[in-house]
Design a protein around this motif. Structure first.
Motif, PDB file in Angstrom:
ATOM      1  N   VAL A   1      -2.215   1.152   9.365  1.00  0.00           N
ATOM      2  CA  VAL A   1      -1.617   2.274   8.632  1.00  0.00           C
ATOM      3  C   VAL A   1      -0.542   2.938   9.474  1.00  0.00           C
ATOM      4  O   VAL A   1       0.594   3.150   9.024  1.00  0.00           O
ATOM      5  CB  VAL A   1      -2.699   3.304   8.236  1.00  0.00           C
ATOM      6  N   TYR A   2      -0.875   3.270  10.711  1.00  0.00           N
ATOM      7  CA  TYR A   2       0.043   4.041  11.544  1.00  0.00           C
ATOM      8  C   TYR A   2       1.321   3.276  11.865  1.00  0.00           C
ATOM      9  O   TYR A   2       2.371   3.890  12.088  1.00  0.00           O
ATOM     10  CB  TYR A   2      -0.653   4.468  12.836  1.00  0.00           C
ATOM     11  N   THR A   3       1.244   1.953  11.915  1.00  0.00           N
ATOM     12  CA  THR A   3       2.431   1.153  12.228  1.00  0.00           C
ATOM     13  C   THR A   3       3.094   0.576  10.984  1.00  0.00           C
ATOM     14  O   THR A   3       4.043  -0.203  11.107  1.00  0.00           O
ATOM     15  CB  THR A   3       2.073   0.004  13.192  1.00  0.00           C
ATOM     16  N   ASP A   4       2.614   0.942   9.810  1.00  0.00           N
ATOM     17  CA  ASP A   4       3.271   0.524   8.574  1.00  0.00           C
ATOM     18  C   ASP A   4       4.733   0.984   8.613  1.00  0.00           C
ATOM     19  O   ASP A   4       5.019   2.115   9.027  1.00  0.00           O
ATOM     20  CB  ASP A   4       2.559   1.155   7.369  1.00  0.00           C
TER      21      ASP A   4
ATOM     22  N   MET B   1       0.847  -1.190   0.000  1.00  0.00           N
ATOM     23  CA  MET B   1       0.000   0.000   0.000  1.00  0.00           C
ATOM     24  C   MET B   1       0.885   1.243   0.000  1.00  0.00           C
ATOM     25  O   MET B   1       1.734   1.419   0.869  1.00  0.00           O
ATOM     26  CB  MET B   1      -0.896  -0.006   1.241  1.00  0.00           C
ATOM     27  N   ASP B   2       0.692   2.110  -1.020  1.00  0.00           N
ATOM     28  CA  ASP B   2       1.447   3.354  -1.095  1.00  0.00           C
ATOM     29  C   ASP B   2       0.687   4.423  -0.324  1.00  0.00           C
ATOM     30  O   ASP B   2      -0.399   4.857  -0.730  1.00  0.00           O
ATOM     31  CB  ASP B   2       1.621   3.774  -2.554  1.00  0.00           C
ATOM     32  N   LEU B   3       1.257   4.858   0.792  1.00  0.00           N
ATOM     33  CA  LEU B   3       0.592   5.841   1.649  1.00  0.00           C
ATOM     34  C   LEU B   3       0.989   7.273   1.324  1.00  0.00           C
ATOM     35  O   LEU B   3       0.542   8.205   1.996  1.00  0.00           O
ATOM     36  CB  LEU B   3       0.896   5.521   3.117  1.00  0.00           C
ATOM     37  N   GLY B   4       1.815   7.465   0.302  1.00  0.00           N
ATOM     38  CA  GLY B   4       2.111   8.812  -0.184  1.00  0.00           C
ATOM     39  C   GLY B   4       2.892   9.670   0.776  1.00  0.00           C
ATOM     40  O   GLY B   4       2.734  10.904   0.786  1.00  0.00           O
TER      41      GLY B   4
ATOM     42  N   TRP C   1      -4.534   9.133   4.057  1.00  0.00           N
ATOM     43  CA  TRP C   1      -3.401   8.463   3.428  1.00  0.00           C
ATOM     44  C   TRP C   1      -3.844   7.288   2.555  1.00  0.00           C
ATOM     45  O   TRP C   1      -3.198   7.002   1.553  1.00  0.00           O
ATOM     46  CB  TRP C   1      -2.415   8.019   4.501  1.00  0.00           C
ATOM     47  N   THR C   2      -4.927   6.631   2.897  1.00  0.00           N
ATOM     48  CA  THR C   2      -5.374   5.485   2.102  1.00  0.00           C
ATOM     49  C   THR C   2      -6.246   5.910   0.922  1.00  0.00           C
ATOM     50  O   THR C   2      -6.386   5.148  -0.043  1.00  0.00           O
ATOM     51  CB  THR C   2      -6.154   4.487   2.973  1.00  0.00           C
ATOM     52  N   HIS C   3      -6.851   7.102   0.996  1.00  0.00           N
ATOM     53  CA  HIS C   3      -7.742   7.579  -0.064  1.00  0.00           C
ATOM     54  C   HIS C   3      -7.403   9.028  -0.438  1.00  0.00           C
ATOM     55  O   HIS C   3      -8.301   9.844  -0.689  1.00  0.00           O
ATOM     56  CB  HIS C   3      -9.202   7.478   0.380  1.00  0.00           C
ATOM     57  N   ALA C   4      -6.132   9.315  -0.521  1.00  0.00           N
ATOM     58  CA  ALA C   4      -5.703  10.693  -0.798  1.00  0.00           C
ATOM     59  C   ALA C   4      -6.190  11.194  -2.152  1.00  0.00           C
ATOM     60  O   ALA C   4      -6.522  12.371  -2.301  1.00  0.00           O
ATOM     61  CB  ALA C   4      -4.183  10.787  -0.719  1.00  0.00           C
ATOM     62  N   GLU C   5      -6.229  10.315  -3.139  1.00  0.00           N
ATOM     63  CA  GLU C   5      -6.617  10.779  -4.473  1.00  0.00           C
ATOM     64  C   GLU C   5      -8.054  11.285  -4.482  1.00  0.00           C
ATOM     65  O   GLU C   5      -8.350  12.329  -5.088  1.00  0.00           O
ATOM     66  CB  GLU C   5      -6.435   9.676  -5.506  1.00  0.00           C
ATOM     67  N   GLU C   6      -8.948  10.567  -3.843  1.00  0.00           N
ATOM     68  CA  GLU C   6     -10.340  11.021  -3.797  1.00  0.00           C
ATOM     69  C   GLU C   6     -10.456  12.377  -3.111  1.00  0.00           C
ATOM     70  O   GLU C   6     -11.160  13.269  -3.574  1.00  0.00           O
ATOM     71  CB  GLU C   6     -11.218   9.997  -3.071  1.00  0.00           C
ATOM     72  N   VAL C   7      -9.734  12.533  -1.994  1.00  0.00           N
ATOM     73  CA  VAL C   7      -9.803  13.796  -1.239  1.00  0.00           C
ATOM     74  C   VAL C   7      -9.289  14.949  -2.083  1.00  0.00           C
ATOM     75  O   VAL C   7      -9.938  16.004  -2.207  1.00  0.00           O
ATOM     76  CB  VAL C   7      -9.003  13.670   0.067  1.00  0.00           C
TER      77      VAL C   7
END
Length: 290
Positions: A187-190, A1-4, A276-282
């Motif tokens: 996510v936070y511990t990735d 998963m790319d979190l950007g 971070w998981t849906h940055a593109e939509e935002v």
């Protein structure tokens, strides 16, 4: 998963008319549409989002340290209104044209303050904190949160002083981990995210806890603007797996009813970390033509 999440491409401090300096960090094309990032609780400027999308979307993301956090000088008497004035001065100094704003979690009231003051042309609230003293939320808050809201409104100085004595980066990290859903903890511990997040918290507390304490006193206290008076487009983003005590899908629904030009999005597969998981939509929704 790319979190950007990548290192800032540019960073600096800018002097305001009164002499204080605001710290900021930026990603994306310098001629892109400016998007001001009001980050979450005690997050310093180095933690951005959506880095791999900015060039394609034409976005210049600018994260700004609030006074007393990170690289920004303290302003002990600051308010949500004075923050909006600071941001207006920063926008002018950096030559940012037609800026937009994103407010994540505790950063939401700061982004909304900028919208209320006419500093930005649209705002995205992501897993954002509502005005917790609003009568619509009476009886819906956990007892501990309701007690903190009451203290922030009846004894703001004492509330702020108590927080300043007790909080630090490690304590806040543990609170986030203890109160997050399994989806958000993932996510936070990735391994690509946790070091960046912890670094941002260390930045936020670099000057001590007074800046964070002031933030919490302002966001839990009485907001100086009416949500019903914010007429710019407000994109509200919440995840169905967000169990937060100060922001949740239920809070997002109520918040959307009080913003005249709200566009409410509830993502069934997301948690609070959807920035971070849906940055593109935002980002795509925020910069789309109105």
């Amino acid at each position: 998963m790319d979190l950007g999440v990548v290192e800032p491409e540019r960073a600096g401090t800018t002097a305001l008319p009164g002499g204080r300096r605001l710290g900021w960090a930026a990603w994306g094309p310098v001629d892109g549409r400016p998007v001001l990032f009001c980050s979450g609780a005690a997050m310093g400027r180095s933690l951005g989002f959506g880095a791999g999308l900015l060039q394609r979307l034409g976005v210049r993301l600018v994260a700004v340290d609030r006074p007393g956090l990170g690289a920004s000088d303290p302003d002990p008497g600051r308010t949500l209104d004075s923050w909006a004035r600071d941001v207006a001065d920063l926008v002018a100094a950096l030559g940012l044209r037609d800026p937009l704003a994103v407010g994540f979690s505790q950063g939401a009231p700061f982004a909304l303050a900028c919208a209320a003051a006419g500093v930005v042309q649209a705002v995205a609230v992501v897993s954002g904190q509502d005005d917790l003293g609003d009568p619509q939320l009476a009886g819906l808050l956990p007892a501990e949160v309701a007690g903190m809201v009451g203290a922030a409104r009846t004894d703001p100085a004492g509330f702020e002083a108590s927080l300043a004595r007790s909080m630090n980066a490690e304590t806040l990290w543990r609170i986030v981990m203890d109160t997050s859903s399994a989806a958000d903890r993932a996510v936070y511990t990735d391994p690509r995210f946790e070091p960046a997040y912890r670094r941002a918290l260390a930045e936020g507390f670099a000057q001590g806890a007074a800046g964070y304490a002031r933030d919490l006193a302002l966001t839990f206290g009485r907001w100086p603007f009416a949500l019903t008076a914010i007429t710019v487009p407000a994109h509200l983003w919440y995840g169905a797996h967000d169990p937060g005590a100060t922001h949740s899908p239920d809070h997002g629904t109520r918040l959307s009813r009080r913003l005249p030009n709200a566009r409410h999005h509830l993502l069934p597969d997301a948690g609070a970390a959807l920035l971070w998981t849906h940055a593109e939509e935002v980002l795509a929704g925020l910069v789309a033509p109105i």
